[in-house]
Design an enzyme around this catalytic site. Structure first.
Site, PDB file in Angstrom:
ATOM      1  N   GLY A   1      25.537 101.492  44.841  1.00 49.46           N
ATOM      2  CA  GLY A   1      25.370 102.727  45.597  1.00 49.46           C
ATOM      3  C   GLY A   1      23.963 102.911  46.116  1.00 49.46           C
TER       4      GLY A   1
ATOM      5  NE  ARG B   1      24.317 113.210  44.755  1.00 55.20           N
ATOM      6  CZ  ARG B   1      25.130 113.463  43.745  1.00 55.20           C
ATOM      7  NH1 ARG B   1      25.166 114.672  43.201  1.00 55.20           N
ATOM      8  NH2 ARG B   1      25.903 112.513  43.247  1.00 55.20           N
TER       9      ARG B   1
ATOM     10  CE  LYS C   1      22.389 105.951  41.827  1.00 51.78           C
ATOM     11  NZ  LYS C   1      23.569 106.825  41.655  1.00 51.78           N
TER      12      LYS C   1
ATOM     13  CD  GLU D   1      37.805 112.893  38.895  1.00 49.91           C
ATOM     14  OE1 GLU D   1      36.724 113.533  38.986  1.00 49.91           O
ATOM     15  OE2 GLU D   1      37.942 111.875  38.192  1.00 49.91           O
TER      16      GLU D   1
ATOM     17  CG  ASN E   1     -19.744  90.407  38.608  1.00 49.12           C
ATOM     18  OD1 ASN E   1     -20.379  91.383  38.991  1.00 49.12           O
ATOM     19  ND2 ASN E   1     -18.434  90.416  38.492  1.00 49.12           N
TER      20      ASN E   1
END
Length: 465
Positions: free
Chosen positions: A11, A15, A22, A154, A385
């Site tokens: 994915g 967002r 991601k 769901e 140096n």
């Protein structure tokens, strides 16, 4: 029975609103997908397939050859993503863990308990679940009277009774591998999103009479999936607390855990004390009985036993036992301190080694140098140096003394037991046992200071008039 894994990491993560892919966003110093792969390795997964899509090259560059890859060119749902691993795993016998690459908090212990339930009950699938006080937005786990999972519903499809269910699907599963791919072949995209859902596999298995179990994790915080910066912050805080707790249980004293930050791969010995403001990053290793902090940052460094480091920054440095650093010291890459060394305030060490018992107590720079044992480098001494083109080496032998405000113009060697007088600028080698002085002879002009002040006062008066 062979254990395999599919990591869903294709994915884009819109967002997150980030150019960084991601699953590569870090939690406790490690990309999220790195945490997931480490956990799978801890439970001795024989073969892991990471399903990549957006940012595939970046994920592969990070994970390298420790995993296999499958490409999901079009993001057509979780079921479609898992199906991309069929070429690599479809013909295998055994169990397959399916887990999302943005779930960095799921622990090896939780996965082991889930696998044990799966094996002990002969399940075709076992869902890792969690109970939330506020489960809104999550798919609910519906169990039968025998405790087995009947279906996943769901939120939008729940009845009033099902909405009240607090047990949710975390999106992590254990499957009989052959049954997984057989069921995936039957999943359709006849839904509003026109996507192939992995959750449909559960329904296919239950309808065929297979056993589906659910293991409810003890700590629901492990279930967090990171989809935006808010969740990323929450995961960071939870991981930080977990890491600090593990170190404290292993014998490390953390005076103020809220203000102490330790990344995942840091190791710390027993009886070490971390004071507030301590930040330990990367692959840092701290020995036993050390005192670190306050306000100290250590990155990818190795610190041996009985070391004290105060208000300092160390990066890619090595510090041997019974040495003290700080306050306000800066050890840059390549700094190597021996035993019983002292590096004090406002001292910078870069690509230089200091032998046992040597001291650079304050306001000095030692870069590109090899310093022997029991050397004293005075306040304000500098190894010069860099000539504008090249970095050059300074070598200081054992038991040498370098006075305050000395410039050592590299390349130069100071021999064993040599003495360099304060205020000198050394451009040639000093042989062992010799004393070097390189400064203008002082001359005093009697009364001249009063004459100078009078002249300056008169000049100022003329300007003001």
């Amino acid at each position: 029975m062979k254990l395999m894994a599919i990591v869903l990491a294709a994915g884009q993560g819109k967002r997150m609103k980030s150019k960084l892919y991601k699953v590569l966003h870090p939690v406790a110093g490690k990309p999220m997908v790195g945490h997931v792969v480490d956990t799978l390795q801890h439970i001795e997964v024989a073969k892991t397939v990471v399903v990549v899509g957006y940012g595939a090259e970046a994920v592969q560059a990070y994970l390298g050859e420790q995993v296999d890859y499958a490409l999901q060119e079009q993001q057509l749902g979780t079921g479609h993503a898992a199906l991309q691993a069929r070429e690599a795993l479809g013909a295998e016998d055994g169990l397959t863990v399916v887990i999302c690459g943005d779930t960095p908090l799921i622990s090896a212990e939780t996965l082991q308990h889930t696998i044990a339930l799966h094996r002990n009950t002969g399940a075709a699938a076992t869902i890792l679940t969690a109970k939330l006080d506020e489960p809104t937005g999550y798919g609910r786990i519906i169990r039968g009277e025998d405790g087995r999972v009947v279906r996943i519903v769901e939120q939008k499809d729940c009845t009033p009774e099902e909405v009240a269910t607090q047990e949710i699907n975390t999106g992590t599963y254990i499957f009989d591998n052959r049954k997984l791919f057989r069921a995936l072949g039957s999943v359709t995209n006849n839904n509003a999103q026109n996507e192939y859902y992995l959750t449909d596999v559960i329904g296919i298995l239950t309808e065929s009479g297979d056993i589906v179990q659910g293991y409810c994790m003890a700590d629901p915080a492990e279930s967090i999936g990171v989809n935006d910066r808010v969740a990323l912050s929450e995961a960071e805080q939870l991981m930080k607390a977990r890491i600090n707790r593990e170190h404290m249980l292993n014998g490390v004293t953390i005076i103020d855990p809220v203000n102490t930050y330790i990344e995942k791969d840091v190791r710390i010995g027993t009886d070490t004390v971390l004071l507030p403001g301590t930040i330990l990053r990367g692959s840092t290793v701290i020995g036993e009985q050390c005192t670190i902090g306050p306000n100290t940052e250590i990155i990818d460094s190795v610190i041996q036993d009985d070391v004290t480091i105060k208000q300092s920054v160390l990066q890619n440095a090595t510090v041997d036992s019974e040495t003290s650093v700080g306050p306000f010291a800066y050890l840059r890459p390549g700094a190597k301190l021996g035993k019983q060394v002292k590096v004090g305030d406002f001292v910078e060490i870069k690509n230089a080694s200091l032998g046992d018992g040597s001291k650079v107590s304050h306001l000095s720079y030692v870069g590109d140098a090899v310093v022997g044992t029991n050397v004293n480098i005075g306040c304000g001494a500098i190894t010069v140096n860099y000539d504008g083109y090249n970095k050059n080496l300074t070598e200081i032998g054992n038991d040498a003394f370098v006075g305050s405000n000395v410039n050592l113009i590299a390349p130069v060697k100071i021999g064993d037991g040599a003495y360099v007088v304060a205020g000198s600028t050394i451009t040639h080698n000093v042989e062992p046992g010799d004393l070097a002085i390189a400064r203008e002879r002082q001359s005093n002009k009697v009364g001249y200071a009063d004459k100078l002040k009078a002249r300056m006062k008169a000049r100022k008066a003329n300007k003001e008039g």
